[in-house]
Design an enzyme around this catalytic site. Sequence first.
Site, PDB file in Angstrom:
ATOM      1  N   ASN A   9      32.252  -1.197 -26.154  1.00 39.59           N
ATOM      2  CA  ASN A   9      32.295  -1.892 -24.707  1.00 39.59           C
ATOM      3  C   ASN A   9      31.336  -3.054 -24.776  1.00 39.59           C
ATOM      4  OD1 ASN A   9      31.030  -2.478 -22.271  1.00 39.59           O
ATOM      5  ND2 ASN A   9      31.576  -0.518 -21.294  1.00 39.59           N
ATOM      6  N   LYS A  12      28.378  -3.434 -22.610  1.00 39.66           N
ATOM      7  CA  LYS A  12      27.134  -2.649 -23.059  1.00 39.66           C
ATOM      8  C   LYS A  12      26.520  -3.311 -24.459  1.00 39.66           C
ATOM      9  CE  LYS A  12      28.467   1.946 -22.379  1.00 39.66           C
ATOM     10  NZ  LYS A  12      28.806   3.474 -23.199  1.00 39.66           N
ATOM     11  N   ASP A  69      25.701   7.077 -24.018  1.00 37.82           N
ATOM     12  CA  ASP A  69      26.798   7.393 -22.957  1.00 37.82           C
ATOM     13  C   ASP A  69      26.169   7.610 -21.651  1.00 37.82           C
ATOM     14  OD1 ASP A  69      29.632   8.381 -23.283  1.00 37.82           O
ATOM     15  OD2 ASP A  69      28.945  10.328 -22.486  1.00 37.82           O
ATOM     16  N   PHE A 152      30.079  -4.744 -14.833  1.00 40.96           N
ATOM     17  CA  PHE A 152      31.496  -4.393 -15.425  1.00 40.96           C
ATOM     18  C   PHE A 152      31.520  -2.834 -14.615  1.00 40.96           C
ATOM     19  CE2 PHE A 152      29.916  -0.994 -18.615  1.00 40.96           C
ATOM     20  CZ  PHE A 152      28.699  -1.498 -18.774  1.00 40.96           C
ATOM     21  N   GLY A 153      32.711  -2.115 -14.903  1.00 41.65           N
ATOM     22  CA  GLY A 153      32.766  -0.795 -14.662  1.00 41.65           C
ATOM     23  C   GLY A 153      32.515  -0.605 -13.121  1.00 41.65           C
ATOM     24  N   ASP A 155      29.895  -1.234 -11.404  1.00 35.75           N
ATOM     25  CA  ASP A 155      28.744  -2.182 -10.925  1.00 35.75           C
ATOM     26  C   ASP A 155      29.048  -2.706  -9.545  1.00 35.75           C
ATOM     27  OD1 ASP A 155      27.006  -1.739 -13.078  1.00 35.75           O
ATOM     28  OD2 ASP A 155      27.440  -3.695 -13.930  1.00 35.75           O
ATOM     29  N   HIS A 180      19.590   2.176 -15.309  1.00 38.16           N
ATOM     30  CA  HIS A 180      19.847   3.609 -15.745  1.00 38.16           C
ATOM     31  C   HIS A 180      19.703   2.993 -17.385  1.00 38.16           C
ATOM     32  CE1 HIS A 180      23.490   1.614 -14.931  1.00 38.16           C
ATOM     33  NE2 HIS A 180      24.237   2.239 -15.997  1.00 38.16           N
TER      34      HIS A 180
HETATM   35  P1  ITT Z   1      31.680   3.324 -25.426  1.00 38.21           P
HETATM   36  O1  ITT Z   1      31.924   4.812 -25.368  1.00 38.21           O
HETATM   37  O2  ITT Z   1      32.524   2.692 -26.277  1.00 38.21           O
HETATM   38  O3  ITT Z   1      30.078   3.031 -25.425  1.00 38.21           O
HETATM   39  P2  ITT Z   1      32.581   3.376 -22.754  1.00 38.21           P
HETATM   40  O4  ITT Z   1      32.855   2.113 -21.665  1.00 38.21           O
HETATM   41  O5  ITT Z   1      33.624   4.386 -22.975  1.00 38.21           O
HETATM   42  O6  ITT Z   1      31.936   2.538 -23.867  1.00 38.21           O
HETATM   43  P3  ITT Z   1      30.989   5.336 -21.324  1.00 38.21           P
HETATM   44  O7  ITT Z   1      32.007   6.382 -21.837  1.00 38.21           O
HETATM   45  O8  ITT Z   1      29.318   5.440 -21.453  1.00 38.21           O
HETATM   46  O9  ITT Z   1      31.317   3.851 -21.979  1.00 38.21           O
HETATM   47  O10 ITT Z   1      31.192   4.908 -19.844  1.00 38.21           O
HETATM   48  C1  ITT Z   1      31.680   5.667 -18.871  1.00 38.21           C
HETATM   49  C2  ITT Z   1      32.206   4.860 -17.818  1.00 38.21           C
HETATM   50  O11 ITT Z   1      30.952   4.358 -17.004  1.00 38.21           O
HETATM   51  C3  ITT Z   1      33.159   3.579 -18.127  1.00 38.21           C
HETATM   52  O12 ITT Z   1      34.086   3.547 -17.006  1.00 38.21           O
HETATM   53  C4  ITT Z   1      32.007   2.548 -17.882  1.00 38.21           C
HETATM   54  O13 ITT Z   1      32.674   1.337 -17.461  1.00 38.21           O
HETATM   55  C5  ITT Z   1      31.161   2.938 -16.706  1.00 38.21           C
HETATM   56  N1  ITT Z   1      29.858   2.327 -17.069  1.00 38.21           N
HETATM   57  C6  ITT Z   1      28.790   2.761 -18.144  1.00 38.21           C
HETATM   58  N2  ITT Z   1      27.819   2.099 -17.866  1.00 38.21           N
HETATM   59  C7  ITT Z   1      27.778   1.405 -16.739  1.00 38.21           C
HETATM   60  C8  ITT Z   1      27.084   0.325 -15.850  1.00 38.21           C
HETATM   61  O14 ITT Z   1      25.823   0.025 -16.461  1.00 38.21           O
HETATM   62  N3  ITT Z   1      27.599  -0.288 -14.785  1.00 38.21           N
HETATM   63  C9  ITT Z   1      28.668   0.153 -14.237  1.00 38.21           C
HETATM   64  N4  ITT Z   1      29.625   1.061 -15.151  1.00 38.21           N
HETATM   65  C10 ITT Z   1      29.180   1.591 -16.109  1.00 38.21           C
END
Ligand code: ITT
Length: 199
Positions: A9, A12, A69, A152-153, A155, A180
């Site tokens: 990601n 991240k 994670d 992202f995600g 947010d 977090h």
């Molecule tokens: P890696 O496992 O390769 O690190 P990932 O995107 O799969 O990357 P996670 O499983 O930790 O990461 O993330 C779970 C979900 O939460 C995923 O949809 C992310 O976009 C979201 N997420 C993680 N951190 C976030 C943040 O700081 N703000 C908003 N959404 C987040």
Amino acid sequence: MEIVLATRNRNKVKEISEKLKIPELSILNLDNFKNFPEVIEDRRTLEGNAVKKASEISSRTKHITLADDTGLEVDILNGAPGVYSARFAGEGCTYQDNNIKLLKLLSNAPKSKRGALFRTVVAIKVPGKKAITVEGRCRGRIDVKLSGTKGFGYDPVFIPSGYKKSYAGMSLSFKNKISHRGKALDKAKKLLLKLMKEK
Ligand code: ITT
């Protein structure tokens, strides 16, 4: 000292790299290592997945490895999507799909019932040693709409407690101060500084 970030990601990677600006610490990411198979995130806890990612990548690279994670735990959904946050709207879904699904599920919930917790577990694995984990949390609520263009995600739908803007309305460095992940990384940074002293 060199560490590898066990994440695909890019957002991240940016947040982690900003937080871990430590003299004498080089941060490598998975682009530095070709053709690694994806780590399957099949554990039932954030801690389990973080340790699995850090351990698998560390055993392949033989480097100290840091994995993250993260999950969004929504009160009214009994903690869902939690460890399943990435695939909330189904396999191969986009961030937008996840956010729309969440907003729809909460469409009848009043402000007082929209509480949520963002949680990150960071695992650090030194080759030959047991992985160490630290956790960071941020309470907040799920807004009724998407707002902001950064981050992202989830947010655009998450408003941290004490603020009016979503994470997506904040700069990366401000989000990193209160988030977090930022809180987990503050603890991880202390561990890394200790490791560097011991080297
Ligand atoms: P890696 O496992 O390769 O690190 P990932 O995107 O799969 O990357 P996670 O499983 O930790 O990461 O993330 C779970 C979900 O939460 C995923 O949809 C992310 O976009 C979201 N997420 C993680 N951190 C976030 C943040 O700081 N703000 C908003 N959404 C987040």
